[in-house]
Design an enzyme around this catalytic site. Structure first.
Site, PDB file in Angstrom:
ATOM      1  N   HIS A  37      40.985  61.478  36.943  1.00 20.05           N
ATOM      2  CA  HIS A  37      39.697  60.955  36.454  1.00 20.05           C
ATOM      3  C   HIS A  37      39.627  61.030  34.926  1.00 20.05           C
ATOM      4  O   HIS A  37      39.137  60.118  34.270  1.00 20.05           O
ATOM      5  CB  HIS A  37      38.533  61.783  37.007  1.00 20.05           C
ATOM      6  CG  HIS A  37      38.368  61.716  38.500  1.00 20.05           C
ATOM      7  ND1 HIS A  37      38.583  62.802  39.312  1.00 20.05           N
ATOM      8  CD2 HIS A  37      38.008  60.701  39.315  1.00 20.05           C
ATOM      9  CE1 HIS A  37      38.342  62.461  40.572  1.00 20.05           C
ATOM     10  NE2 HIS A  37      38.000  61.185  40.603  1.00 20.05           N
ATOM     11  N   GLN A  61      30.920  55.019  52.329  1.00 26.06           N
ATOM     12  CA  GLN A  61      32.356  54.772  52.442  1.00 26.06           C
ATOM     13  C   GLN A  61      33.082  55.793  53.317  1.00 26.06           C
ATOM     14  O   GLN A  61      34.303  55.794  53.392  1.00 26.06           O
ATOM     15  CB  GLN A  61      33.001  54.650  51.061  1.00 26.06           C
ATOM     16  CG  GLN A  61      33.031  55.921  50.227  1.00 26.06           C
ATOM     17  CD  GLN A  61      33.482  55.638  48.804  1.00 26.06           C
ATOM     18  OE1 GLN A  61      32.743  55.120  47.982  1.00 26.06           O
ATOM     19  NE2 GLN A  61      34.734  55.985  48.492  1.00 26.06           N
ATOM     20  N   GLY A 147      41.457  53.994  39.234  1.00 29.33           N
ATOM     21  CA  GLY A 147      42.810  54.558  39.277  1.00 29.33           C
ATOM     22  C   GLY A 147      43.717  53.745  40.199  1.00 29.33           C
ATOM     23  O   GLY A 147      43.273  53.250  41.243  1.00 29.33           O
ATOM     24  N   GLN A 148      44.979  53.669  39.820  1.00 29.69           N
ATOM     25  CA  GLN A 148      45.970  52.935  40.621  1.00 29.69           C
ATOM     26  C   GLN A 148      46.268  53.655  41.949  1.00 29.69           C
ATOM     27  O   GLN A 148      46.781  53.059  42.878  1.00 29.69           O
ATOM     28  CB  GLN A 148      47.253  52.763  39.783  1.00 29.69           C
ATOM     29  CG  GLN A 148      48.455  52.196  40.508  1.00 29.69           C
ATOM     30  CD  GLN A 148      48.219  50.786  41.041  1.00 29.69           C
ATOM     31  OE1 GLN A 148      47.373  50.054  40.545  1.00 29.69           O
ATOM     32  NE2 GLN A 148      48.972  50.422  42.083  1.00 29.69           N
ATOM     33  N   GLN A 153      41.820  49.683  46.902  1.00 32.51           N
ATOM     34  CA  GLN A 153      40.462  49.650  46.334  1.00 32.51           C
ATOM     35  C   GLN A 153      40.450  48.812  45.048  1.00 32.51           C
ATOM     36  O   GLN A 153      39.559  47.982  44.837  1.00 32.51           O
ATOM     37  CB  GLN A 153      40.014  51.089  46.037  1.00 32.51           C
ATOM     38  CG  GLN A 153      38.760  51.185  45.199  1.00 32.51           C
ATOM     39  CD  GLN A 153      38.266  52.620  45.074  1.00 32.51           C
ATOM     40  OE1 GLN A 153      37.736  53.165  46.016  1.00 32.51           O
ATOM     41  NE2 GLN A 153      38.418  53.233  43.914  1.00 32.51           N
TER      42      GLN A 153
END
Ligand code: PAF
Length: 292
Positions: A37, A61, A147-148, A153
């Site tokens: 993060h 989610q 983020g990868q 997502q």
């Protein structure tokens, strides 16, 4: 850092930023912040005039049998970290603030939301796109950072932004890894010391695939076979999927010549972990980013 908890306050603060002609970056998070993060926060600080970070454990989610109630939460620690990083705006709304009990609107990216993690987590990506769309409307950032590690997502959010004409640039930052290669995740705290060691098998499997691709292997089936073989060396890992897909459509590819996303999900005890590597058109993978 200003910490805001209501949508009205956050909208007003972001409106001020836009009125002043300043570039606003948003990092959406569910808290339990780690180095992954913080790499997003640093990217926001480096490229925007004002950095905003949202902290909201989004109930939409999580499936009914998933870890919503035990998901790690430590708002005080997260805010201290964001202060250290000199974030300008923190947004930490309650569940009631974000979701009116009478709500009936959702945002769904059809097709993509049923692939990879979406297969075993029905409704998960609908929950993600709904909350991200809400955050985009509240903050109206110029740039949003993801983020990868959550590659599906990222692809789904990019598609939502294109389909719904959000005027927002999406930046996807590389995976940050522990020294032994395990991808940083808020869920790593669930692992017992034994499972923590076992979980590195995901990275080893992806590195095996990367090595084969670097040596010229182009057949996805061969890469999957090799990756799954490494996972099987760790019998406690319950493999959910090992797939080679197009990084935008998330559809399986047979050949990696035009680039591919290699994605894996497995369970260690009750903890489900995901990881991936992006192979470029030449077959070469992007190098990992390690912590420290
Ligand atoms: O990646 C996450 O932490 C979450 O899915 C997100 C994007 C903050 C939405 O709740």
């Amino acid at each position: 850092m200003r910490v805001l908890t209501t949508i009205d306050e956050m909208q007003a603060a972001c409106r001020e930023v836009r009125r002043a002609g300043r570039r606003l970056g948003l990092v959406p998070t569910m808290g339990a912040l780690h180095a992954g993060h913080l790499s997003l926060v640093r990217a926001a600080r480096a490229t925007c005039d004002v950095a905003a970070v949202s902290i909201f454990v989004n109930p939409l989610q999580f499936g009914p049998k998933e870890d919503f109630s035990r998901y790690p939460r430590d708002l005080e620690k997260d805010l201290a970290l964001l202060n250290q990083e000199r974030v300008d705006l923190g947004f930490a709304p309650s569940e009631e603030e974000m979701y009116d009990s009478g709500r009936s609107s959702y945002v769904t990216v059809e097709g993509l939301s049923e692939r990879l993690c979406g297969r075993s987590r029905p409704g998960h990506f609908r929950g993600v796109t709904t909350v991200v769309a809400k955050l985009f409307h509240i903050v109206e950032p110029d740039v949003a950072f993801f983020g990868q590690k959550d590659a599906a997502q990222a692809a789904i959010i990019r598609k939502m932004v294109r389909d719904l004409n959000f005027d927002i640039q999406i930046v996807v930052a590389p995976i940050v890894r522990e020294q032994d290669g395990l991808a940083m995740s808020s869920r790593n705290v669930y692992l017992t010391p034994e499972q923590r060691k076992q979980a590195v098998v995901l990275y080893r499997a992806l590195m095996r695939v990367q090595t084969l691709a670097d040596r010229g292997e182009r057949r996805a089936a061969e890469l999957i076979r090799a990756g799954e073989e490494v996972i099987r060396e760790q019998p406690s890992a319950k493999l959910e999927y090992f797939e080679v897909v197009n990084s935008e459509t998330l559809e399986p590819v047979a050949d990696i010549t035009s680039g591919a996303l290699v994605a894996v999900a497995a369970q260690f005890g009750t903890t489900r972990l995901i990881d991936n590597v992006l192979l470029t058109g030449s077959g070469q993978a992007q190098g990992p980013e390690m912590k420290g």
